[in-house]
Structure formats: structure tokens, C-alpha cells
Design an enzyme around this catalytic site. Structure first.
Site, short mmCIF file in Angstrom:
data_model
loop_
_atom_site.label_atom_id
_atom_site.label_comp_id
_atom_site.label_asym_id
_atom_site.label_seq_id
_atom_site.Cartn_x
_atom_site.Cartn_y
_atom_site.Cartn_z
N CYS A 2 96.16 -64.40 -43.31
CA CYS A 2 96.99 -65.57 -43.58
C CYS A 2 97.36 -66.26 -42.26
CB CYS A 2 98.28 -65.24 -44.31
SG CYS A 2 98.02 -64.47 -45.90
N ARG A 26 91.75 -66.87 -40.50
CA ARG A 26 92.69 -65.80 -40.83
C ARG A 26 92.73 -65.49 -42.31
NH1 ARG A 26 96.28 -65.07 -36.47
NH2 ARG A 26 97.61 -63.87 -37.83
N TRP A 72 94.92 -65.04 -47.29
CA TRP A 72 94.02 -63.92 -47.55
C TRP A 72 94.80 -63.03 -48.50
CZ3 TRP A 72 94.47 -58.59 -46.62
CH2 TRP A 72 93.29 -57.86 -46.78
N ASN A 98 103.25 -64.73 -43.93
CA ASN A 98 102.11 -63.90 -43.54
C ASN A 98 102.63 -62.48 -43.37
OD1 ASN A 98 99.81 -62.75 -42.38
ND2 ASN A 98 100.41 -63.37 -40.33
N GLY A 99 101.99 -61.51 -44.05
CA GLY A 99 102.41 -60.12 -43.93
C GLY A 99 102.56 -59.50 -45.30
N GLU A 468 77.73 -50.10 -34.97
CA GLU A 468 78.01 -51.54 -34.88
C GLU A 468 76.97 -52.33 -35.68
OE1 GLU A 468 80.43 -53.16 -34.30
OE2 GLU A 468 79.75 -55.18 -33.88
N LYS A 472 77.92 -54.68 -38.95
CA LYS A 472 77.54 -56.10 -39.00
C LYS A 472 76.79 -56.41 -40.28
CE LYS A 472 79.39 -57.23 -36.67
NZ LYS A 472 80.43 -57.04 -35.71
N GLU A 475 79.01 -56.17 -43.58
CA GLU A 475 80.10 -57.14 -43.79
C GLU A 475 79.60 -58.54 -44.12
OE1 GLU A 475 81.45 -57.69 -39.11
OE2 GLU A 475 82.90 -58.17 -40.64
N HIS A 491 71.38 -33.23 -42.97
CA HIS A 491 72.49 -32.42 -43.49
C HIS A 491 73.10 -33.03 -44.75
CE1 HIS A 491 72.24 -29.70 -40.13
NE2 HIS A 491 72.16 -30.75 -39.33
N LYS A 585 89.25 -62.92 -40.25
CA LYS A 585 88.95 -62.62 -38.85
C LYS A 585 90.03 -61.75 -38.20
CE LYS A 585 86.73 -63.34 -34.96
NZ LYS A 585 85.51 -62.53 -34.78
O1 M6R Z 1 90.59 -58.71 -33.40
P1 M6R Z 1 90.16 -57.28 -33.37
O2 M6R Z 1 89.10 -57.03 -32.35
O3 M6R Z 1 91.30 -56.34 -33.19
O4 M6R Z 1 89.53 -57.01 -34.79
C1 M6R Z 1 89.17 -55.71 -35.16
C2 M6R Z 1 88.34 -55.72 -36.42
O5 M6R Z 1 89.09 -56.22 -37.49
C3 M6R Z 1 87.06 -56.55 -36.26
O6 M6R Z 1 86.29 -56.11 -35.20
C4 M6R Z 1 86.22 -56.49 -37.56
O7 M6R Z 1 85.74 -55.19 -37.74
C5 M6R Z 1 85.07 -57.50 -37.48
N1 M6R Z 1 85.03 -58.29 -38.68
C6 M6R Z 1 83.74 -56.87 -37.33
O8 M6R Z 1 82.72 -57.80 -37.24
#
Ligand code: M6R
Length: 590
Positions: A2, A26, A72, A98-99, A468, A472, A475, A491, A585
Site C-alpha cells: 500500500c 507498493r 495491496w 498502510n499496515g 535466485e 525470479k 514470481e 534425497h 514491490k
Molecule cells: O526491498 P527488499 O530488498 O527488502 O525486498 C525484499 C523482497 O521482498 C524482494 O527481494 C522480493 O523477494 C522480490 N520481489 C524478488 O524479486
């Protein structure tokens, strides 16, 4: 999660709509705006993106005081009814939040039979403001602030005066001033588009904002002094016809140069040799991609550090029992500097007396206030939800930081240190080479897009890269994906391998090549397609070749073809790569 914005000044409606566009990263499932008119508050809100709100808001005439919200969803489905702002039943107060209000159910119960228009936790605040109002809005806001539990940045607009009020605890809230207006906002980078003087509001604070001044109070109403400073210039949302994610990947060569420069410009590791030598343990704490970069940097630095170094997921760190004392170095990694889990972990370590470092992309973010020291990664504004260039830059900063630590502790010879620092200059060209051949990745994506699942495997320093790459892909493409140390598949997970599955094998260390060849055999003999990401070809694999680099730096570059693969797979599946479903984000709730 948010974005909230409030403004007192000319063209308040246009400013709010513009700010919401900047805050859209956000949360982007619904949005709304409230503007003060003579004696009443006018509201316009909708489910959907800011572009839709902008269309609807064309019907609004300009005003001088407005608040806005981009959502959000946490409590309640995505709908216009659940979009903010919320009005009090008598129409005298409008709020955006927000929260998460942890005690909203209890507060709602106290309000008895009052009619609520939404399923949110937030709406209760508008009702409480009406119930507690005895004539003075500041007193009313202070009274309500003492009833709330949880995390909140709430902005209050009322019909009574030309002020805005805010309540802040554990969700970001920045106050700003320009020559022509005053502002409340979730994001320092956003407010810096207007404001040339800003303050980061501390937790448990009420703010009273007029067009030329701000007063800060503790929840008991005692005045609070908060310092203002000049923010870095606000970065514009990049103008691109294409996707922000791809644009941000193509910026990596340049940003890698900046990350190195930013590390040295910022003074590097600001510890004395004595402090560095006393360190008994190191934590690298973050979430998602930021956690992966900590894991990657540590897997490399283990070769030269003589001290326990552990990567920890921030949300776990808060509630687990990791020992911390004055000789504990904790490095908090966060692109945004606003991730709630990471902030809470940093606050905890600081309270326990540990040494705290923020490794962040956002100067003036909450994390920089929570930590004693800050290292800026210099990646420039990152707006796509999937983090890319920040990861590569975090690795540069972390590698330099941990190298410096080794040097101060006497475990890294100067010759090794200077060689690695110099070889970092090869990184931009290495990434450019991969980018020039991105058509090869795009071609491979065509085959990967139809897989039922994609497993990423790697050993030692390649395992974090696998994590990583997998994050990617899942998501933004929504394909099921997991990452494993290559030896671990047998395993259990091997049971899932068949000809509908793709495996991505990352192998940057020649000494472990034969081991990876065996792992590849295990999966190809069960029908899986295998893509290799390595500086050499592996049998039975579709190769994505990496440039040869110093092994300690290979992971910084190996992530790039994986970022591209995720991007092209998601595009081929028709996904909205910059705003994937269910995500935002900046994750400012625990
Ligand atoms: O702003 P931050 O680096 O603290 O964010 C951490 C994660 O929320 C962020 O890296 C998230 O996993 C991304 N969407 C990954 O691409």
C-alpha cells in the site's frame, strides 16, 4: 504494501494522482483519492490500477487538500468497496491506511451495530475518529492513536480545518515541504519529487501538518523534535514503452560500476581494526532476493573469513533465538530499505547491542535509521516487482564489505584483496556479453514455458544463484519452481522428475564440474530437459555459456541469464512481468 499520500497545496488532486502512479509499485489492486471541499469530503475510488482511477478522477475538480491510496489487499478481497479512502459515517473524516491493525476486530466489536462498508481492518479508524471527536481534531487523532495495535501509517483528512493528520507506527511515513506545499507519503523517493526538505517520522508518533509547518507528538501528546534534511532528488518513473524489468536488467553493467564506486565513496567498512578483529559472528539478514544475495556473498566469503557467518531470513530472525552481543556484526540487506521483516530484525539487533549495517538502495529509508552504518548499493531506482539489478549490486557491496573485513582481520592478503577489487572491473563487460546474446535465452524460454515445473540446481556458491533464479521464475511466470543443492535431489525430489520437467544446472566452479555432470545424468535419465549455466558446456544440456571470471565473482554474472530466462518465459506466457499477481514491490507488513 500500500502507498499513501497526502498533500496541502495547489492542484492537490493532480499531485495525488501523480504520486499514486509513483507509489503503484507498493500495491496495485485498487486505489482511491479523497479531496476536501467546502464543508464535505469528496471520494473517488475503484478496484484496478491507477490508470483506471486517473480516468474516473477526471470528473473531480482541483482542490487544496487531498489524500490518496494504492492498495495491496490484506483484509478483504480486491473490490471498490474495500479500496481506500474510508469515510466516517457522518462524512467528516476520511482516512487512508498502510499496515495491519491487529486489534481491529476488537475495536469493531466495541463500535457495536455501526454499519461498515468494507471488510477491511482500516475502516474502523474512520468510525473511531467520529466517535471520539469532541471538537478538536488533533485531540481526536491522539485519542484514537492510543487505541490502535499493529503496524500503521494512517493519514486523516477532516472537514474541520485545512490540515492533515497522521498516525505512524512500524509502517513508513515521510513528511515533506516544498515552496508550494506540504506532504505526507509512504516513500521518500516519491515525496522527493515535490519536497526539498523531508523528515522520517519515528514510530508511535502523531503528525499535524499545515501548509507551512509540521508538529510531531508522542501518542500522549508531548511535543517531539524530528529533524528535517534535504532528500536525494526524486527519481522519475522511467519512461519506457517496454517492460521495466527488462530495462532494469539492461542497466546492470552500468550499475555494477556504480555499486563499486558507491562502496568506496561511502567509506566502506567503518570499523576499527580492533573492532573488526573482535567480531565473533556475522549475520546477513534479508528477505527474498535480498536474502539470496546475502547467502551468495557469504558462500563466497567463507573461503576467507575465520568467523561464523550465517545468512538468515529476516522474518525468521525476529522470532528465533539467534545470539547477539557487542561482537556480532549484522548486515541487513534491503533494496527498498522498508521491508518490515528486515526492519524489525535490525531493531532487535540494535536493542541487543550488536553492530548493524544497512546495505540498501534507498538513501533515507527506514532501514538507514534503524542501523548504525549504511552502505548504498548504487543500483538506482528499481521499480519492477521482480528485483534484478539490485541483486547484482548487493553482491558487489557485500563482497567488498566482507573482503574488507577479512583484510582487517588479517585473513585476506593484500594481493588477493587488490586482485579481486581490480577484477570487479571485468563484471560490466561480462554482463554486456550475456545481454548481447539474450536472443539465445529467449529461444530457450520457448521450450521452458511449457514445463510443469523447473528445478534449479547448483553446488556451494552456485546454490544461492539457483535460489535466485528459481525465485525470479516463479514470481513472474507462476510456473512451479524450486532450488536445490545439486546433490540433494536424490534425497527425495528426484521422485518429481519426468519429461515434463526442466532442470537448470548452474556450475561455475570447474573443480565441481564432474559432480554436476553426474547430477545432470540423474535427471536426464528420467526424461528432464536440462539447461546448463556455466563457463563450459556440459553433456546432454542446452548451454547458456558464461564468460570466464574469478570464481569469487562468478555468481554476480551467473544470475543474469536466469533473470533473462524468467523474463522471457513470463512474456511468452503473457504475464504482466512488472506487476505479477498477488505481489508488491515493497513489503511493509510482517
Ligand atoms: O526491498 P527488499 O530488498 O527488502 O525486498 C525484499 C523482497 O521482498 C524482494 O527481494 C522480493 O523477494 C522480490 N520481489 C524478488 O524479486
Amino acid at each position: 504494501m500500500c502507498g499513501i499520500f497526502g498533500v496541502i497545496g495547489q492542484n492537490a488532486v493532480s499531485s495525488t494522482l501523480r504520486a499514486l502512479k509513483l507509489l503503484e509499485y507498493r500495491g496495485y489492486d485498487s486505489a482511491g483519492i479523497a479531496v476536501k471541499r467546502e464543508g464535505f469530503l469528496e471520494i473517488c475510488k475503484t478496484e484496478g490500477r491507477i490508470a483506471k482511477l486517473q480516468q474516473l478522477a477526471q470528473a473531480l475538480s482541483e482542490g487544496r487538500t487531498a489524500i490518496g491510496h494504492t492498495r495491496w489487499a490484506t483484509h478483504g478481497e480486491v473490490s471498490t468497496a474495500n479500496a481506500h479512502p474510508f469515510l466516517s459515517p457522518n462524512g467528516k473524516f476520511a482516512i487512508v491506511h498502510n499496515g495491519i491493525l491487529e486489534n481491529y476486530a476488537e475495536l469493531k466489536a466495541q463500535l457495536g451495530k455501526e454499519k461498515f462498508t468494507s471488510q477491511t481492518d482500516s475502516e474502523v479508524v474512520a468510525h473511531l475518529l467520529e466517535r471520539e471527536h469532541r471538537g478538536n481534531v488533533l485531540e481526536t487523532v491522539l485519542t484514537v492513536s492510543r487505541m490502535l495495535k499493529g503496524s500503521f501509517a494512517i493519514v486523516v483528512l477532516s472537514t474541520e480545518d485545512n490540515k492533515l493528520f497522521a498516525i505512524k507506527n512500524k509502517s513508513p511515513l515521510v513528511v515533506g515541504f516544498s515552496q508550494t506545499g506540504s506532504y505526507l507519503c509512504s516513500d521518500i523517493r516519491c515525496v522527493a519529487h515535490w519536497a526539498n526538505s523531508v523528515a522520517v517520522t519515528p514510530d508511535n508518533t502523531v503528525v499535524e501538518l499545515s501548509d507551512s509547518s509540521a508538529r510531531f507528538f508522542t501518542l500522549d501528546g508531548a511535543p517531539l523534535k524530528v529533524d528535517f534534511f534535504v532528500p536525494e532528488a526524486g527519481e522519475s518513473l522511467p519512461q519506457t514503452d517496454g517492460d521495466l524489468m527488462l530495462k532494469e536488467i539492461t542497466e546492470i553493467p552500468d550499475k555494477l560500476r556504480r555499486a563499486k564506486q558507491a562502496y568506496f565513496d561511502g567509506g566502506g567498512l567503518q570499523l576499527t581494526v580492533e573492532q573488526a578483529r573482535k567480531i565473533r559472528r556475522i549475520y546477513l539478514v534479508g528477505c527474498g532476493t535480498a536474502y539470496n544475495s546475502g547467502m551468495q556473498a557469504i558462500s563466497v566469503a567463507r573461503q576467507w573469513l575465520d568467523v561464523d557467518a550465517i545468512p538468515v531470513i529476516a522474518g525468521e530472525f525476529i522470532y528465533d533465538n539467534y545470539p547477539v552481543d557487542g561482537d556480532t556484526l549484522s548486515i541487513f540487506i534491503s533494496q527498498s530499505g522498508e521491508t518490515a521483516d528486515t526492519l524489525r530484525a535490525a531493531e532487535r539487533v540494535r536493542e541487543m547491542g550488536g553492530i548493524t549495517y544497512a546495505v540498501t538502495n534507498t538513501a533515507g529509508s527506514s532501514l538507514t535509521f534503524a542501523c548504525r552504518h549504511t552502505i548504498n548499493i548504487g543500483a538506482g531506482g528499481e521499480f519492477a516487482v521482480a528485483s534484478t539489478k539490485a541483486y547484482n549490486c548487493q553482491l558487489v557491496s557485500l563482497t567488498l564489505l566482507l573482503l574488507d573485513l577479512g583484510r582487517m582481520r588479517g585473513t585476506v592478503p593484500f594481493s588477493f584483496y587488490s586482485k579481486l577489487v581490480e577484477e570487479m572491473d571485468a563484471l560490466p563487460d561480462a554482463v554486456s556479453q550475456i545481454l548481447e546474446e539474450s536472443y539465445l535465452v529467449a529461444r530457450l524460454a520457448e521450450r521452458v514455458k511449457d514445463c510443469s515445473a523447473v528445478f534449479y540446481i547448483g553446488r556451494t556458491t552456485d546454490y544461492p544463484t539457483a535460489c535466485e533464479g528459481s525465485l525470479k521464475l516463479k514470481e513472474i511466470s507462476y510456473i512451479h519452481s524450486e532450488a536445490y543443492p545439486a546433490g540433494e535431489l536424490k534425497h527425495g525430489t528426484l521422485a518429481l522428475i519426468d519429461d515434463s520437467v526442466c532442470v537448470v544446472a548452474i556450475s561455475t566452479d570447474k573443480a565441481l564440474k564432474d559432480k554436476m555432470v553426474s547430477s545432470v545424468k540423474e535427471v536426464t535419465s528420467r526424461g528432464a530437459k536440462v539447461v546448463s549455466v556455466a563457463p563450459y558446456e556440459l553433456p546432454d544440456c542446452e548451454p547458456l555459456l558464461l564468460p570466464a571470471l574469478h570464481p569469487a565473482l562468478a555468481g554476480i554474472v551467473a544470475a543474469v541469464p536466469l533473470q533473462l530466462l524468467a523474463y522471457y518465459v513470463a512474456k511468452r506466457l503473457g504475464r504482466d512481468v512488472d506487476k505479477p499477481r498477488n505481489l508488491a514491490k515493497s513489503v511493509t507488513v510482517e
